[in-house]
Design a protein around this motif. Structure first.
Motif, mmCIF file in Angstrom:
data_model
loop_
_atom_site.group_PDB
_atom_site.id
_atom_site.type_symbol
_atom_site.label_atom_id
_atom_site.label_comp_id
_atom_site.label_asym_id
_atom_site.label_seq_id
_atom_site.Cartn_x
_atom_site.Cartn_y
_atom_site.Cartn_z
ATOM 1 N N GLU A 18 49.429 46.383 53.745
ATOM 2 C CA GLU A 18 48.201 45.583 53.766
ATOM 3 C C GLU A 18 46.996 46.328 53.211
ATOM 4 O OE1 GLU A 18 47.845 44.480 57.848
ATOM 5 O OE2 GLU A 18 49.322 42.854 57.714
ATOM 6 N N GLY A 19 47.165 47.623 52.913
ATOM 7 C CA GLY A 19 46.054 48.405 52.384
ATOM 8 C C GLY A 19 45.074 48.882 53.438
ATOM 9 N N LYS A 20 45.437 48.738 54.710
ATOM 10 C CA LYS A 20 44.549 49.217 55.780
ATOM 11 C C LYS A 20 44.609 50.742 55.884
ATOM 12 C CE LYS A 20 43.396 45.047 57.064
ATOM 13 N NZ LYS A 20 43.917 44.464 58.320
ATOM 14 N N ILE A 21 45.759 51.309 55.521
ATOM 15 C CA ILE A 21 45.921 52.761 55.485
ATOM 16 C C ILE A 21 46.592 53.134 54.161
ATOM 17 C CG2 ILE A 21 46.111 52.896 57.998
ATOM 18 C CD1 ILE A 21 49.122 53.321 57.672
ATOM 19 N N ARG A 22 46.325 54.341 53.694
ATOM 20 C CA ARG A 22 46.949 54.798 52.449
ATOM 21 C C ARG A 22 48.269 55.507 52.726
ATOM 22 N NH1 ARG A 22 42.494 58.115 49.219
ATOM 23 N NH2 ARG A 22 44.141 58.108 47.619
ATOM 24 N N TYR A 23 48.258 56.380 53.731
ATOM 25 C CA TYR A 23 49.447 57.138 54.084
ATOM 26 C C TYR A 23 49.499 57.276 55.600
ATOM 27 C CZ TYR A 23 49.097 58.377 49.148
ATOM 28 O OH TYR A 23 48.994 58.303 47.784
ATOM 29 N N TRP A 24 50.689 57.608 56.112
ATOM 30 C CA TRP A 24 50.786 57.789 57.563
ATOM 31 C C TRP A 24 51.738 58.924 57.908
ATOM 32 C CZ3 TRP A 24 55.236 57.207 60.568
ATOM 33 C CH2 TRP A 24 56.331 56.556 59.968
ATOM 34 N N GLY A 25 51.595 59.400 59.132
ATOM 35 C CA GLY A 25 52.432 60.496 59.580
ATOM 36 C C GLY A 25 52.402 60.619 61.086
ATOM 37 N N LEU A 26 52.792 61.783 61.568
ATOM 38 C CA LEU A 26 52.965 62.000 62.995
ATOM 39 C C LEU A 26 52.346 63.328 63.406
ATOM 40 C CD1 LEU A 26 54.296 61.388 65.759
ATOM 41 C CD2 LEU A 26 56.417 62.334 64.844
#
Length: 330
Positions: free
Chosen positions: A153-161
């Protein structure tokens, strides 16, 4: 001058020294348990953020739980309209009726992300992290579905933990095996080197690495003594026992600080330079709340000699009994 490193396989170029924004959240507590670093002054915090920008810091790491949203609000205010800054935040811990509740349900993560975006005054979060999610949360799958949806959705560019302080392997291994996420935040410093193997494996697979707690809650600044005490609103008031302080300071004085003298480095600069000696690390996020701390965390850094790097690495076994005491305190 500030140096920059690529964050894994992403297109993010992050400053080697980032801005850890836990402390600027202020003296929040949940059910009487301090979750901050004591009293802070918002005006000073904003000055610290501006000083960080002037020093070349472009990576700011916070969480919706820091100050129960106040850290995000401060960053949103100070960095509004600055598209050159990279903002990272976290999700998963809540205050419900003065109790800390862990929530990695999909619905909550989607809703919490919207609230973080509002506080940060951004349309997109550069790097969104599950705040110490455990293996059962990852296996459940809702939190992963939420992160992938937010990315689409483009709310975040990348994610992790953000990995567990003392036992990072299970959760890291799960994401690495599945090829999920873009990075890990982990504890790595002169005292706690348990995450080294995870760090090496993750980096080899193209994950970005954020090293948190580089100064081990201030122990590696050289400013503590056996008599050091902390105000009740500072979480260190229950983390540091007299035994931990005494044993840590003895080992530091006998074996660590002489390395700094040999390298011509202050205690803080030695601690940060050691971490930067590992190419797997993308960025380090010391906690910062004053302009003076910006200066102390960004000046005088250098590559350590291979001999001194190897020596500090070899001390991991001597730190282990002290780490076990820290683990017992939480």
């Amino acid at each position: 001058m500030m140096n920059y490193r690529q964050f894994g396989k992403t297109d993010l170029q992050v400053s080697e020294i980032g801005f850890g924004a836990w402390a600027i959240g202020g003296a929040a507590s949940v059910g009487g348990l301090p979750i901050g670093w004591g009293e802070t002054d918002d005006e000073t915090s904003v000055k610290a953020i501006k000083a960080a920008l002037d020093a070349g810091i472009n990576f700011f790491d916070t969480a919706d739980f820091y100050g129960l949203g106040h850290s995000e609000e401060l960053l949103g205010h100070a960095l509004k309209g600055n598209s050159n800054c990279l903002l990272a935040t976290k999700v998963g811990q809540r205050n419900i009726n003065e109790k800390i509740v862990i929530d990695y349900s999909k619905d909550y993560i989607l809703a919490a992300c919207e609230q973080s975006l509002q506080r940060l005054q951004r349309e997109t979060i550069d790097y969104y992290q599950l705040h110490v999610a455990r293996l059962q949360h990852l296996q459940n799958g809702e939190c992963i579905d939420a992160m992938e949806q937010l990315k689409r959705e483009g709310k975040i560019r990348y994610w992790g933990l953000s990995l567990n302080t003392f036992y990072p392997e299970p959760e890291a291994g799960f994401l690495l095996e599945q090829g999920l996420g873009d990075g890990f935040q982990l504890v790595f410093n002169i005292i706690n080197q348990r995450a080294l193997r995870v760090m090496e494996k993750a980096a080899s697979k193209g994950y970005g690495i954020i090293a948190r707690m580089p100064l081990q809650f201030g122990l590696l600044t050289g400013k503590f003594s056996a008599a050091s005490q902390f105000e009740k609103s500072d979480h260190r008031s229950f983390r540091f026992s007299p035994e931990i302080l005494e044993k840590s300071l003895q080992l530091l004085e006998e074996k660590v600080w002489p390395v700094g003298k040999n390298e011509g480095l202050s205690e803080t600069s030695l601690a940060l330079s050691y971490i930067l000696s590992f190419p797997e690390v993308s960025t380090i996020i010391p906690g910062i709340r004053t302009p003076a701390q910006v200066q102390g965390n960004t000046e005088g850094l250098k590559a350590l000699s291979e001999e001194n790097k190897a020596f500090l690495r070899s001390l991991a076994t001597e730190w282990e009994p002290i780490l076990q005491l820290m683990e017992q305190r939480g």
